[in-house]
Design a protein around this motif. Structure first.
Motif: not given
Length: 287
Positions: A76-86, A208-221
């Protein structure tokens, strides 16, 4: 027919790579998850023993819980921060292309081992972060010796790599009809109300797209917990990817590591399906 053969010829390297580096390991790991495989010995079929054993493995549950906390805190923090900068970069400002490039660079460098090592030096006892806190009279924080301090350091690195999500958000913002924004302004809607009533609903497919992609990536950190905290303190940042790595390549228990990999795959699949199922309630597509 001629052009079809030429097209197949062009994508042949990709097909070969897909088979060798994706499909074959995918199938092999599933088969090995039912074996006792120590790499130097022949695999021995043990049925569901690996899956049963992990249910009684305390470290498995500790790692799983740490991974869930990391994902819930980071995504959530990454998406919020990315949206704010965008949103900021969506304004027409002088030199805006330079700033867009500068903000995208962390997403390229974030996975670099050198950046991960530098990040560790920033948060160590006498690192730059604690020195900056000292300027404001704040005592040094033992980032790596407390559970939430260590979790914050690895999450902060992943959040700092917001560039790819930001670019996608920026493309979505560009696609929003300005006529709607102008009409809302004429009707007296405040910028905040316009953002939540027009911008966010129209941006939900991108969210929705970013949420799905970030879930997949962050789980594999892997890089951050491995290089920065080493899974500590007391395994509180021992993410699932570290447990898979240790069992597979440190203890050479490839069968157990393969079983853990499949559990991670199932978890990611479940979370992804839940997001897809929930999308009909909050994702709105333009006609």
């Amino acid at each position: 027919m001629k052009y079809r053969k030429i097209g197949l010829l062009y994508i042949t390297p990709w097909i070969i790579g897909l088979i060798i580096f994706t499909i074959y390991p995918f199938i092999a790991s599933f088969i090995l998850s039912f074996t006792d495989y120590k790499i130097i010995y022949q695999p021995k079929f043990v049925g569901f023993s690996n899956y049963i054993n992990m249910m009684h493995d305390g470290l498995f549950w500790t790692s799983l819980f740490a991974t869930f906390k990391f994902v819930i805190f980071t995504v959530p923090l990454k998406l919020i921060f990315a949206l704010f900068i965008a949103l900021v970069l969506n304004f027409k400002l002088r030199g805006i292309n330079f700033y867009r490039t500068a903000y995208y660079i962390p997403s390229i460098l974030g996975g670099n081992v050198a950046i991960t090592v530098l990040w560790r030096f920033l948060f160590q006892g006498n690192g730059l972060i604690n020195q900056l806190l000292g300027v404001f009279g704040i005592n040094p924080i033992p980032w790596f010796s407390t559970e939430y301090g260590a979790l914050f350091t690895i999450s902060a690195l992943r959040i700092w790599e917001f560039g790819s999500a930001m670019v996608i958000f920026l493309a979505g913002l560009k696609d929003i009809p300005q006529e709607l924004i102008e009409a809302a302004a004429v009707d007296g809607a405040s910028p905040i109300k316009t953002f939540f009533k027009i911008t966010i609903p129209l941006l939900t497919p991108i969210i929705f797209f970013n949420f799905v992609m970030q879930i997949i990536q962050v789980f594999q950190e892997f890089n951050a917990p491995y290089m920065i905290t080493g899974g500590g303190p007391l395994n509180k940042t021992y993410l699932f990817s570290l447990m898979i790595y240790d069992n597979s390549f440190k203890y050479f228990n490839m069968g157990y590591g393969s079983a853990l990999s499949w559990i991670l795959f199932i978890i990611i699949m479940i979370f992804t399906l839940l997001v897809f199922r929930s999308s009909k309630y909050w994702v709105f597509y333009q006609d």
